[in-house]
Design a protein around this motif. Structure first.
Motif, PDB file in Angstrom:
ATOM      1  N   GLY A   1       0.781  -1.228   0.000  1.00  0.00           N
ATOM      2  CA  GLY A   1       0.000   0.000   0.000  1.00  0.00           C
ATOM      3  C   GLY A   1       0.819   1.288   0.000  1.00  0.00           C
ATOM      4  N   ARG A   2       2.132   1.177  -0.247  1.00  0.00           N
ATOM      5  CA  ARG A   2       2.971   2.383  -0.257  1.00  0.00           C
ATOM      6  C   ARG A   2       2.971   3.063  -1.635  1.00  0.00           C
ATOM      7  NH1 ARG A   2       6.367  -1.278   1.989  1.00  0.00           N
ATOM      8  NH2 ARG A   2       7.779  -1.185   0.193  1.00  0.00           N
ATOM      9  N   MET A   3       2.536   2.318  -2.658  1.00  0.00           N
ATOM     10  CA  MET A   3       2.518   2.906  -4.000  1.00  0.00           C
ATOM     11  C   MET A   3       1.221   2.507  -4.692  1.00  0.00           C
ATOM     12  SD  MET A   3       5.228   2.374  -7.150  1.00  0.00           S
ATOM     13  CE  MET A   3       6.655   3.118  -6.389  1.00  0.00           C
ATOM     14  N   SER A   4       0.606   3.473  -5.376  1.00  0.00           N
ATOM     15  CA  SER A   4      -0.642   3.137  -6.068  1.00  0.00           C
ATOM     16  C   SER A   4      -0.334   2.468  -7.403  1.00  0.00           C
ATOM     17  CB  SER A   4      -1.455   4.405  -6.313  1.00  0.00           C
ATOM     18  OG  SER A   4      -0.795   5.201  -7.290  1.00  0.00           O
ATOM     19  N   VAL A   5      -1.316   1.745  -7.903  1.00  0.00           N
ATOM     20  CA  VAL A   5      -1.165   1.085  -9.205  1.00  0.00           C
ATOM     21  C   VAL A   5      -0.926   2.146 -10.289  1.00  0.00           C
ATOM     22  CG1 VAL A   5      -2.423  -0.214 -10.980  1.00  0.00           C
ATOM     23  CG2 VAL A   5      -2.477  -0.969  -8.596  1.00  0.00           C
ATOM     24  N   THR A   6      -1.601   3.293 -10.150  1.00  0.00           N
ATOM     25  CA  THR A   6      -1.438   4.371 -11.144  1.00  0.00           C
ATOM     26  C   THR A   6       0.009   4.841 -11.203  1.00  0.00           C
ATOM     27  OG1 THR A   6      -3.657   5.049 -10.534  1.00  0.00           O
ATOM     28  CG2 THR A   6      -2.410   6.583 -11.908  1.00  0.00           C
ATOM     29  N   THR A   7       0.606   5.093 -10.036  1.00  0.00           N
ATOM     30  CA  THR A   7       2.013   5.535  -9.989  1.00  0.00           C
ATOM     31  C   THR A   7       2.911   4.501 -10.644  1.00  0.00           C
ATOM     32  OG1 THR A   7       1.517   6.606  -7.883  1.00  0.00           O
ATOM     33  CG2 THR A   7       3.855   6.353  -8.439  1.00  0.00           C
ATOM     34  N   ALA A   8       2.698   3.237 -10.271  1.00  0.00           N
ATOM     35  CA  ALA A   8       3.530   2.153 -10.829  1.00  0.00           C
ATOM     36  C   ALA A   8       3.356   2.080 -12.346  1.00  0.00           C
ATOM     37  CB  ALA A   8       3.162   0.823 -10.190  1.00  0.00           C
ATOM     38  N   PHE A   9       2.112   2.266 -12.794  1.00  0.00           N
ATOM     39  CA  PHE A   9       1.830   2.190 -14.239  1.00  0.00           C
ATOM     40  C   PHE A   9       2.510   3.338 -14.986  1.00  0.00           C
ATOM     41  CE2 PHE A   9      -0.738   2.640 -18.115  1.00  0.00           C
ATOM     42  CZ  PHE A   9      -0.676   1.325 -18.579  1.00  0.00           C
ATOM     43  N   ILE A  10       2.509   4.522 -14.377  1.00  0.00           N
ATOM     44  CA  ILE A  10       3.182   5.686 -14.992  1.00  0.00           C
ATOM     45  C   ILE A  10       4.690   5.399 -15.105  1.00  0.00           C
ATOM     46  CG2 ILE A  10       3.828   8.119 -14.659  1.00  0.00           C
ATOM     47  CD1 ILE A  10       0.948   8.447 -13.375  1.00  0.00           C
ATOM     48  N   ILE A  11       5.268   4.886 -14.007  1.00  0.00           N
ATOM     49  CA  ILE A  11       6.705   4.549 -14.025  1.00  0.00           C
ATOM     50  C   ILE A  11       6.979   3.538 -15.137  1.00  0.00           C
ATOM     51  CG2 ILE A  11       8.579   3.386 -12.746  1.00  0.00           C
ATOM     52  CD1 ILE A  11       7.354   4.530 -10.156  1.00  0.00           C
ATOM     53  N   ALA A  12       6.171   2.479 -15.183  1.00  0.00           N
ATOM     54  CA  ALA A  12       6.375   1.410 -16.176  1.00  0.00           C
ATOM     55  C   ALA A  12       6.265   1.936 -17.602  1.00  0.00           C
ATOM     56  CB  ALA A  12       5.370   0.285 -15.946  1.00  0.00           C
ATOM     57  N   THR A  13       5.268   2.774 -17.843  1.00  0.00           N
ATOM     58  CA  THR A  13       5.045   3.294 -19.201  1.00  0.00           C
ATOM     59  C   THR A  13       6.159   4.250 -19.623  1.00  0.00           C
ATOM     60  OG1 THR A  13       2.687   3.086 -18.774  1.00  0.00           O
ATOM     61  CG2 THR A  13       3.315   4.370 -20.697  1.00  0.00           C
ATOM     62  N   VAL A  14       6.532   5.151 -18.714  1.00  0.00           N
ATOM     63  CA  VAL A  14       7.628   6.089 -19.010  1.00  0.00           C
ATOM     64  C   VAL A  14       8.917   5.316 -19.280  1.00  0.00           C
ATOM     65  CG1 VAL A  14       9.096   7.909 -18.007  1.00  0.00           C
ATOM     66  CG2 VAL A  14       6.605   8.040 -17.763  1.00  0.00           C
ATOM     67  N   PHE A  15       9.170   4.298 -18.447  1.00  0.00           N
ATOM     68  CA  PHE A  15      10.374   3.475 -18.614  1.00  0.00           C
ATOM     69  C   PHE A  15      10.359   2.735 -19.962  1.00  0.00           C
ATOM     70  CE2 PHE A  15      12.939   2.593 -14.549  1.00  0.00           C
ATOM     71  CZ  PHE A  15      12.831   3.913 -14.151  1.00  0.00           C
ATOM     72  N   THR A  16       9.188   2.227 -20.344  1.00  0.00           N
ATOM     73  CA  THR A  16       9.082   1.522 -21.638  1.00  0.00           C
ATOM     74  C   THR A  16       9.444   2.468 -22.783  1.00  0.00           C
ATOM     75  OG1 THR A  16       7.290   0.165 -20.762  1.00  0.00           O
ATOM     76  CG2 THR A  16       7.538   0.186 -23.145  1.00  0.00           C
ATOM     77  N   LEU A  17       8.825   3.642 -22.776  1.00  0.00           N
ATOM     78  CA  LEU A  17       9.067   4.608 -23.848  1.00  0.00           C
ATOM     79  C   LEU A  17      10.527   5.050 -23.883  1.00  0.00           C
ATOM     80  CD1 LEU A  17       5.803   6.748 -23.491  1.00  0.00           C
ATOM     81  CD2 LEU A  17       6.390   5.180 -25.364  1.00  0.00           C
ATOM     82  N   LEU A  18      11.065   5.397 -22.704  1.00  0.00           N
ATOM     83  CA  LEU A  18      12.469   5.816 -22.647  1.00  0.00           C
ATOM     84  C   LEU A  18      13.393   4.703 -23.134  1.00  0.00           C
ATOM     85  CD1 LEU A  18      12.685   7.727 -19.226  1.00  0.00           C
ATOM     86  CD2 LEU A  18      12.986   8.714 -21.491  1.00  0.00           C
TER      87      LEU A  18
END
Length: 297
Positions: free
Chosen positions: A89-106
């Protein structure tokens, strides 16, 4: 009091970021791809080396973050993973998804600046890991076979980044890391058997900690050993190995085979853990031997 609270949250944000992208694992993958690059290149270009390290890190980080989003409910069931940022519960799914998507694109953009093939293989590895391997983990032990494909891409990816060519050489590097994944995964699946069972994961080939699993582990260690010395015979194109290096690589492989036999003999979780440590040492050391051998030959 306010100050101590903020100093508590900042490190946890950093450690959560490390955990969602599995920094330790990502760095070992980057190490593999850099080794592949050094093997393939004629003159080292440090700009490409840095781009490959960054692109590789973003790709693995993205795969791991997607993986933890998909498995958040199962992670909560296992001791090993229940404290990960999302289930805890320290990180929301939305935050994790943003990180994952940004990382994929980069990751894809950076690898694309090296060459198109590198970006393509990077994209394939994210897709297989996230969309095929992760969902299969709770369905069938064959998931390990699928997971071994993205797991084996980095070593090969480095060569493709260096040469913009896919042939026998990166194919051999791929085969080596592909076969290696099995004893590595299965030894982890063995000593974390009970924990994996809580999450409904079936990682062992027979589904049990039995002789059948141990025999298959030995077989894959032997395959890994054979592939690792093939370049000494001179039919893997420009990927070559001196006799001394081949003997060293062979001895390292025998070390891993020894631990696999030991697991077969005593069938304990401790023996499985020792095989896992042997497998990690093996892949790191042979990559170092390959690279040193190339530059001193």
């Amino acid at each position: 009091m306010g100050r101590s609270k903020s100093s508590l949250t900042t490190p946890s944000v950093i450690s959560d970021f490390k955990e969602i992208t599995k920094m330790g694992l990502a760095l070992s993958v980057v190490f593999s791809s850099l080794a592949g690059y050094l093997l393939g290149v004629e003159t080292v270009d440090f700009k490409t080396l840095i781009l490959l390290a960054l692109g590789g890190y973003f790709m693995v980080g993205a795969s791991n973050a997607y993986n933890q989003i998909i498995e958040k409910d199962l992670d909560a069931l296992m001791n090993r993973t229940k404290n990960r940022p999302i289930p805890a519960g320290r990180m929301s799914v939305t935050t994790a998804f943003i990180i994952a998507t940004v990382f994929t694109l980069l990751g894809i953009i950076i690898l694309y600046t090296i060459n198109k093939q590198t970006a393509m293989f990077g994209a394939i590895s994210i897709f297989l890991y996230t969309c095929v391997y992760t969902p299969l983990k709770t369905k069938t032990p064959l998931a390990v076979f699928v997971g071994a494909i993205p797991g084996a891409i980095p070593f090969m990816l480095g060569w493709v980044a260096a040469t913009d060519d896919f042939g026998i050489e990166p194919g051999t590097l791929f085969a080596l890391q592909f076969f290696w994944q099995f004893p590595h995964f299965w030894s982890i699946g063995w000593f974390l058997y009970e924990d994996y069972k809580r999450g409904g994961f079936f990682m062992l080939p027979t589904g049990k900690q039995d002789k059948g699993t141990a025999v298959q582990t030995i077989m894959y260690c032997i395959w890994t050993l054979i592939v690792s010395i093939i370049p000494v015979f001179g039919f893997t194109g420009t990927l070559k190995l001196s006799v001394v290096a081949a003997i060293l690589v062979g001895l390292l492989g025998l070390g891993m085979v020894y631990y696999a036999f030991r697991l077969f003999k005593i069938m304990t979780e401790k023996a499985a853990k020792q095989l896992m440590l042997a497998s990690v040492s093996y892949i790191t050391l042979i990559q170092i031997v390959y690279v040193i051998d190339k530059f001193i030959r």
